[in-house]
Design a protein around this motif. Structure first.
Motif, PDB file in Angstrom:
ATOM      1  N   ILE A   1      63.648  43.255   7.695  1.00 28.64           N
ATOM      2  CA  ILE A   1      63.397  43.255   8.434  1.00 28.64           C
ATOM      3  C   ILE A   1      61.771  42.706   9.469  1.00 28.64           C
ATOM      4  O   ILE A   1      60.962  42.472   8.467  1.00 28.64           O
ATOM      5  CB  ILE A   1      62.211  44.837   8.399  1.00 28.64           C
ATOM      6  CG1 ILE A   1      62.893  46.275   7.935  1.00 28.64           C
ATOM      7  CG2 ILE A   1      61.640  45.532  10.081  1.00 28.64           C
ATOM      8  CD1 ILE A   1      62.580  47.477   7.458  1.00 28.64           C
ATOM      9  N   ASN A   2      62.379  42.667  10.745  1.00 29.31           N
ATOM     10  CA  ASN A   2      61.647  41.210  11.147  1.00 29.31           C
ATOM     11  C   ASN A   2      61.144  41.936  12.894  1.00 29.31           C
ATOM     12  O   ASN A   2      61.653  42.735  13.488  1.00 29.31           O
ATOM     13  CB  ASN A   2      62.660  40.765  11.688  1.00 29.31           C
ATOM     14  CG  ASN A   2      62.966  39.932  10.649  1.00 29.31           C
ATOM     15  OD1 ASN A   2      62.792  39.398   9.598  1.00 29.31           O
ATOM     16  ND2 ASN A   2      64.449  38.964  11.395  1.00 29.31           N
TER      17      ASN A   2
ATOM     18  N   PRO B   1      53.949  43.122  20.201  1.00 26.68           N
ATOM     19  CA  PRO B   1      55.248  43.366  19.583  1.00 26.68           C
ATOM     20  C   PRO B   1      56.263  43.129  20.536  1.00 26.68           C
ATOM     21  O   PRO B   1      55.691  44.439  21.202  1.00 26.68           O
ATOM     22  CB  PRO B   1      55.561  43.821  17.750  1.00 26.68           C
ATOM     23  CG  PRO B   1      54.823  44.545  18.031  1.00 26.68           C
ATOM     24  CD  PRO B   1      54.058  44.498  18.787  1.00 26.68           C
ATOM     25  N   ILE B   2      57.270  42.949  20.942  1.00 20.67           N
ATOM     26  CA  ILE B   2      58.516  43.403  21.991  1.00 20.67           C
ATOM     27  C   ILE B   2      59.849  44.192  21.052  1.00 20.67           C
ATOM     28  O   ILE B   2      60.219  44.266  21.800  1.00 20.67           O
ATOM     29  CB  ILE B   2      58.579  42.360  22.595  1.00 20.67           C
ATOM     30  CG1 ILE B   2      59.733  42.616  23.338  1.00 20.67           C
ATOM     31  CG2 ILE B   2      58.735  40.725  22.114  1.00 20.67           C
ATOM     32  CD1 ILE B   2      59.603  43.521  24.479  1.00 20.67           C
ATOM     33  N   LEU B   3      59.763  43.660  19.891  1.00 21.35           N
ATOM     34  CA  LEU B   3      60.557  43.889  18.674  1.00 21.35           C
ATOM     35  C   LEU B   3      61.311  43.673  17.693  1.00 21.35           C
ATOM     36  O   LEU B   3      60.595  43.357  17.256  1.00 21.35           O
ATOM     37  CB  LEU B   3      62.295  42.504  19.397  1.00 21.35           C
ATOM     38  CG  LEU B   3      62.372  41.084  19.294  1.00 21.35           C
ATOM     39  CD1 LEU B   3      63.694  41.167  18.902  1.00 21.35           C
ATOM     40  CD2 LEU B   3      61.590  40.321  19.196  1.00 21.35           C
TER      41      LEU B   3
ATOM     42  N   GLU C   1      65.901  49.948  23.582  1.00 13.26           N
ATOM     43  CA  GLU C   1      67.319  49.891  24.078  1.00 13.26           C
ATOM     44  C   GLU C   1      67.043  49.230  23.002  1.00 13.26           C
ATOM     45  O   GLU C   1      66.505  48.209  22.235  1.00 13.26           O
ATOM     46  CB  GLU C   1      68.013  48.457  24.764  1.00 13.26           C
ATOM     47  CG  GLU C   1      68.448  47.547  24.437  1.00 13.26           C
ATOM     48  CD  GLU C   1      68.986  46.606  25.174  1.00 13.26           C
ATOM     49  OE1 GLU C   1      69.360  47.029  26.594  1.00 13.26           O
ATOM     50  OE2 GLU C   1      69.012  45.567  24.857  1.00 13.26           O
ATOM     51  N   ILE C   2      68.286  50.155  21.880  1.00 15.49           N
ATOM     52  CA  ILE C   2      68.414  50.112  20.283  1.00 15.49           C
ATOM     53  C   ILE C   2      69.907  49.701  20.823  1.00 15.49           C
ATOM     54  O   ILE C   2      70.803  49.904  20.727  1.00 15.49           O
ATOM     55  CB  ILE C   2      68.942  51.440  19.730  1.00 15.49           C
ATOM     56  CG1 ILE C   2      67.605  52.443  20.158  1.00 15.49           C
ATOM     57  CG2 ILE C   2      69.288  51.095  18.491  1.00 15.49           C
ATOM     58  CD1 ILE C   2      66.313  52.325  19.378  1.00 15.49           C
TER      59      ILE C   2
ATOM     60  N   LEU D   1      70.281  46.308  13.290  1.00 14.44           N
ATOM     61  CA  LEU D   1      69.391  46.990  14.792  1.00 14.44           C
ATOM     62  C   LEU D   1      68.950  46.458  14.602  1.00 14.44           C
ATOM     63  O   LEU D   1      67.973  45.549  14.453  1.00 14.44           O
ATOM     64  CB  LEU D   1      69.285  47.887  13.662  1.00 14.44           C
ATOM     65  CG  LEU D   1      68.316  49.279  14.493  1.00 14.44           C
ATOM     66  CD1 LEU D   1      69.773  49.860  15.004  1.00 14.44           C
ATOM     67  CD2 LEU D   1      67.498  50.403  13.617  1.00 14.44           C
ATOM     68  N   ILE D   2      68.554  46.432  16.170  1.00  9.92           N
ATOM     69  CA  ILE D   2      67.609  45.721  17.008  1.00  9.92           C
ATOM     70  C   ILE D   2      67.103  46.745  18.051  1.00  9.92           C
ATOM     71  O   ILE D   2      67.726  47.260  19.154  1.00  9.92           O
ATOM     72  CB  ILE D   2      68.295  44.419  17.794  1.00  9.92           C
ATOM     73  CG1 ILE D   2      69.115  43.271  16.677  1.00  9.92           C
ATOM     74  CG2 ILE D   2      67.231  43.782  18.794  1.00  9.92           C
ATOM     75  CD1 ILE D   2      69.814  42.490  17.635  1.00  9.92           C
TER      76      ILE D   2
END
Length: 213
Positions: free
Chosen positions: A106-107, A115-117, A191-192, A207-208
């Motif tokens: 998980i990043n 964080p952005i993402l 946004e997923i 998953l982003i």
């Protein structure tokens, strides 16, 4: 009113199979994100809540490791206007199943302040291998970093996240197991993106979660 969009994309030699499909193709080298943004939504500290929640399911997540060198693009990259963008700061963790096997990571990345993402990468032998575990991880990441509000968003078109993932799995099989992407916009202003990528002897599910500007 937010509008959620579902896009499923089979990738065949870099060409979308139908006109309605949208394929993100890098056109320029990645550029780092350096401006301070996204001071709302999830934070780097939320990984602690993910660790606690997954531990109850005998899924273990290591302590975060910060990445700031040239390898950052391997861990934290997102798309903006169709182009890949790197971030200036990224943390990564290893995810282990109940048998102690590493199944992914998980990043979380963005600026050093926020964080952005977030990216959850899980690699298994097949889509059916450890399916309950992978779904639990994805659902925990989403509920922790975005919201526990999926069922309240009727415009998504799926009653649960599991139903969405099952649908993408089916689409993957129907596409002769080619790489596909499915996207949902504006779930709690994020946004997923869910991706399935076949490997030589395994399959990678990603998953982003990206915050909207």
């Amino acid at each position: 009113m937010f509008v959620n969009k579902l896009i499923m994309i089979p990738i065949i030699l870099g060409i979308a199979a139908a006109a309605s499909y949208a394929l993100l193709v890098p056109e320029e080298p990645s550029e780092p994100l350096t401006t301070p943004i996204y001071n709302s939504g999830f934070t780097y500290y939320d990984i602690e809540d993910i660790q606690t929640s997954l531990r109850e399911h005998e899924i273990f997540v290591s302590s975060p490791t910060a990445i700031t060198d040239h390898t950052i693009s391997q861990y934290c990259t997102f798309f903006e206007k169709g182009l890949p963008r790197n971030v200036e700061y990224c943390t990564t963790t290893a995810v282990l199943d109940s048998d102690g096997n590493t199944i992914g990571n998980i990043n979380i990345g963005g600026s050093t302040a926020s964080p952005i993402l977030a990216i959850a990468n899980l690699e298994t032998d097949t889509l059916e291998s450890d399916k309950e575990t992978t779904y639990t991880i994805f659902e925990t990441v989403l509920e922790t970093l975005v919201c526990d509000c999926w069922e309240e968003e009727e415009s998504i078109g799926f009653e649960t996240m599991s139903e969405w993932l099952d649908t993408v799995h089916t689409f993957y099989y129907d596409s002769d197991e080619r790489s596909i992407k499915s996207k949902i916009d504006n779930l709690a202003d994020t946004e997923i993106l869910f991706e399935i990528t076949p490997k030589d002897d395994s399959v990678l599910q990603t998953l982003i979660i990206t915050k909207h500007v």
